[in-house]
Write a protein that holds these residues in place. Sequence first.
Motif, PDB file in Angstrom:
ATOM      1  N   GLU A   1     -29.199   0.147 -79.452  1.00  0.00           N
ATOM      2  CA  GLU A   1     -29.070  -0.938 -80.414  1.00  0.00           C
ATOM      3  C   GLU A   1     -28.351  -0.438 -81.669  1.00  0.00           C
ATOM      4  O   GLU A   1     -28.633   0.647 -82.170  1.00  0.00           O
ATOM      5  N   GLY A   2     -27.378  -1.217 -82.151  1.00  0.00           N
ATOM      6  CA  GLY A   2     -26.649  -0.872 -83.366  1.00  0.00           C
ATOM      7  C   GLY A   2     -25.407  -0.031 -83.157  1.00  0.00           C
ATOM      8  O   GLY A   2     -24.625   0.152 -84.081  1.00  0.00           O
ATOM      9  N   ARG A   3     -25.194   0.459 -81.954  1.00  0.00           N
ATOM     10  CA  ARG A   3     -24.000   1.274 -81.675  1.00  0.00           C
ATOM     11  C   ARG A   3     -22.879   0.404 -81.120  1.00  0.00           C
ATOM     12  O   ARG A   3     -23.085  -0.739 -80.732  1.00  0.00           O
ATOM     13  N   ARG A   4     -21.690   0.970 -81.058  1.00  0.00           N
ATOM     14  CA  ARG A   4     -20.490   0.254 -80.623  1.00  0.00           C
ATOM     15  C   ARG A   4     -20.612  -0.183 -79.160  1.00  0.00           C
ATOM     16  O   ARG A   4     -20.924   0.623 -78.288  1.00  0.00           O
ATOM     17  N   ALA A   5     -20.319  -1.443 -78.905  1.00  0.00           N
ATOM     18  CA  ALA A   5     -20.384  -2.011 -77.551  1.00  0.00           C
ATOM     19  C   ALA A   5     -18.973  -2.021 -76.970  1.00  0.00           C
ATOM     20  O   ALA A   5     -18.157  -2.864 -77.320  1.00  0.00           O
ATOM     21  N   ASP A   6     -18.695  -1.076 -76.083  1.00  0.00           N
ATOM     22  CA  ASP A   6     -17.344  -0.945 -75.541  1.00  0.00           C
ATOM     23  C   ASP A   6     -17.281  -1.014 -74.020  1.00  0.00           C
ATOM     24  O   ASP A   6     -16.216  -0.852 -73.432  1.00  0.00           O
ATOM     25  N   LYS A   7     -18.428  -1.276 -73.385  1.00  0.00           N
ATOM     26  CA  LYS A   7     -18.505  -1.362 -71.926  1.00  0.00           C
ATOM     27  C   LYS A   7     -19.549  -2.397 -71.556  1.00  0.00           C
ATOM     28  O   LYS A   7     -20.360  -2.799 -72.379  1.00  0.00           O
ATOM     29  N   PHE A   8     -19.551  -2.774 -70.288  1.00  0.00           N
ATOM     30  CA  PHE A   8     -20.659  -3.538 -69.726  1.00  0.00           C
ATOM     31  C   PHE A   8     -20.751  -3.202 -68.256  1.00  0.00           C
ATOM     32  O   PHE A   8     -19.856  -2.557 -67.697  1.00  0.00           O
ATOM     33  N   TRP A   9     -21.855  -3.609 -67.624  1.00  0.00           N
ATOM     34  CA  TRP A   9     -22.135  -3.223 -66.256  1.00  0.00           C
ATOM     35  C   TRP A   9     -22.685  -4.395 -65.456  1.00  0.00           C
ATOM     36  O   TRP A   9     -23.319  -5.286 -66.008  1.00  0.00           O
ATOM     37  N   ILE A  10     -22.479  -4.337 -64.156  1.00  0.00           N
ATOM     38  CA  ILE A  10     -23.154  -5.192 -63.189  1.00  0.00           C
ATOM     39  C   ILE A  10     -23.970  -4.240 -62.310  1.00  0.00           C
ATOM     40  O   ILE A  10     -23.416  -3.310 -61.703  1.00  0.00           O
ATOM     41  N   VAL A  11     -25.282  -4.457 -62.259  1.00  0.00           N
ATOM     42  CA  VAL A  11     -26.169  -3.574 -61.502  1.00  0.00           C
ATOM     43  C   VAL A  11     -25.935  -3.768 -60.010  1.00  0.00           C
ATOM     44  O   VAL A  11     -25.917  -4.903 -59.514  1.00  0.00           O
ATOM     45  N   ARG A  12     -25.755  -2.663 -59.308  1.00  0.00           N
ATOM     46  CA  ARG A  12     -25.670  -2.695 -57.842  1.00  0.00           C
ATOM     47  C   ARG A  12     -27.041  -2.405 -57.248  1.00  0.00           C
ATOM     48  O   ARG A  12     -27.523  -3.139 -56.394  1.00  0.00           O
ATOM     49  N   THR A  13     -27.660  -1.300 -57.690  1.00  0.00           N
ATOM     50  CA  THR A  13     -29.002  -0.932 -57.239  1.00  0.00           C
ATOM     51  C   THR A  13     -29.778  -0.368 -58.421  1.00  0.00           C
ATOM     52  O   THR A  13     -29.195   0.172 -59.356  1.00  0.00           O
ATOM     53  N   GLY A  14     -31.094  -0.495 -58.363  1.00  0.00           N
ATOM     54  CA  GLY A  14     -31.948   0.045 -59.410  1.00  0.00           C
ATOM     55  C   GLY A  14     -32.323  -1.007 -60.436  1.00  0.00           C
ATOM     56  O   GLY A  14     -32.019  -2.192 -60.283  1.00  0.00           O
ATOM     57  N   THR A  15     -33.000  -0.538 -61.491  1.00  0.00           N
ATOM     58  CA  THR A  15     -33.504  -1.429 -62.527  1.00  0.00           C
ATOM     59  C   THR A  15     -33.161  -0.884 -63.902  1.00  0.00           C
ATOM     60  O   THR A  15     -33.345   0.305 -64.172  1.00  0.00           O
ATOM     61  N   VAL A  16     -32.677  -1.772 -64.774  1.00  0.00           N
ATOM     62  CA  VAL A  16     -32.371  -1.440 -66.160  1.00  0.00           C
ATOM     63  C   VAL A  16     -33.276  -2.277 -67.060  1.00  0.00           C
ATOM     64  O   VAL A  16     -33.375  -3.491 -66.871  1.00  0.00           O
ATOM     65  N   ALA A  17     -33.930  -1.634 -68.025  1.00  0.00           N
ATOM     66  CA  ALA A  17     -34.781  -2.340 -68.989  1.00  0.00           C
ATOM     67  C   ALA A  17     -33.999  -2.535 -70.283  1.00  0.00           C
ATOM     68  O   ALA A  17     -33.410  -1.597 -70.811  1.00  0.00           O
ATOM     69  N   LEU A  18     -34.004  -3.772 -70.775  1.00  0.00           N
ATOM     70  CA  LEU A  18     -33.441  -4.066 -72.088  1.00  0.00           C
ATOM     71  C   LEU A  18     -34.579  -3.962 -73.096  1.00  0.00           C
ATOM     72  O   LEU A  18     -35.662  -4.499 -72.863  1.00  0.00           O
ATOM     73  N   ASP A  19     -34.328  -3.272 -74.210  1.00  0.00           N
ATOM     74  CA  ASP A  19     -35.385  -3.111 -75.198  1.00  0.00           C
ATOM     75  C   ASP A  19     -34.887  -3.402 -76.597  1.00  0.00           C
ATOM     76  O   ASP A  19     -33.692  -3.429 -76.862  1.00  0.00           O
TER      77      ASP A  19
ATOM     78  N   TRP B   1     -20.385  -6.754 -76.104  1.00  0.00           N
ATOM     79  CA  TRP B   1     -18.993  -6.323 -76.012  1.00  0.00           C
ATOM     80  C   TRP B   1     -18.012  -7.484 -76.187  1.00  0.00           C
ATOM     81  O   TRP B   1     -16.854  -7.273 -76.537  1.00  0.00           O
ATOM     82  N   LEU B   2     -18.470  -8.725 -75.952  1.00  0.00           N
ATOM     83  CA  LEU B   2     -17.566  -9.877 -75.991  1.00  0.00           C
ATOM     84  C   LEU B   2     -17.468 -10.500 -77.381  1.00  0.00           C
ATOM     85  O   LEU B   2     -16.502 -11.189 -77.678  1.00  0.00           O
ATOM     86  N   TYR B   3     -18.454 -10.273 -78.223  1.00  0.00           N
ATOM     87  CA  TYR B   3     -18.517 -10.953 -79.511  1.00  0.00           C
ATOM     88  C   TYR B   3     -18.427  -9.960 -80.671  1.00  0.00           C
ATOM     89  O   TYR B   3     -19.220  -9.019 -80.752  1.00  0.00           O
ATOM     90  N   SER B   4     -17.468 -10.209 -81.560  1.00  0.00           N
ATOM     91  CA  SER B   4     -17.300  -9.378 -82.746  1.00  0.00           C
ATOM     92  C   SER B   4     -18.594  -9.414 -83.551  1.00  0.00           C
ATOM     93  O   SER B   4     -19.229 -10.471 -83.619  1.00  0.00           O
ATOM     94  N   PRO B   5     -19.056  -8.313 -84.069  1.00  0.00           N
ATOM     95  CA  PRO B   5     -18.384  -7.042 -84.338  1.00  0.00           C
ATOM     96  C   PRO B   5     -18.509  -6.009 -83.215  1.00  0.00           C
ATOM     97  O   PRO B   5     -18.291  -4.821 -83.448  1.00  0.00           O
TER      98      PRO B   5
END
Length: 152
Positions: free
Chosen positions: A37-55, A79-83
Amino acid sequence: MTSATSMAAALPAEYRERLMRIAREVSFDAGSRLFEEGRRADKFWIVRTGTVALDLHVPGRQAAVIESLGHGELVGWSWLYSPYVWQLGAEAMSPVRAYEFDAVTVRAMCEEDPEFGRAIAVWVGRVLAHRLHAARTRLLDLYAPYGSGGRS
């Protein structure tokens, strides 16, 4: 996440194929942080396998897990919305395999083709609306005197 927010349901085949041409396959070990949180958003992902927790960082407390994401789900919308700064954090809860996308490249593709850009914006906007609702419900469950009250 509802099927309406999945990439497969939200984007026409032509746009999915165009996006997948620039995908890179990546892996994350359990416990790996995808972003903070608060760092530069320069990538995104689509999960193929496994689990990612958003916090979400909660001052004076342990980070609150907002939602767990699995197969086919979008990880990251900032990543899509400025800033272009992450509004949440993300951690691999199990070994994760995912498709990774470069945000600058995708934003350029959106500018070059307004219809493609509109489709991407509508898809990510739906995901964003879903995540905001999930965050509200989770935070009420954790911190409100009577929880979320079970409202949908």
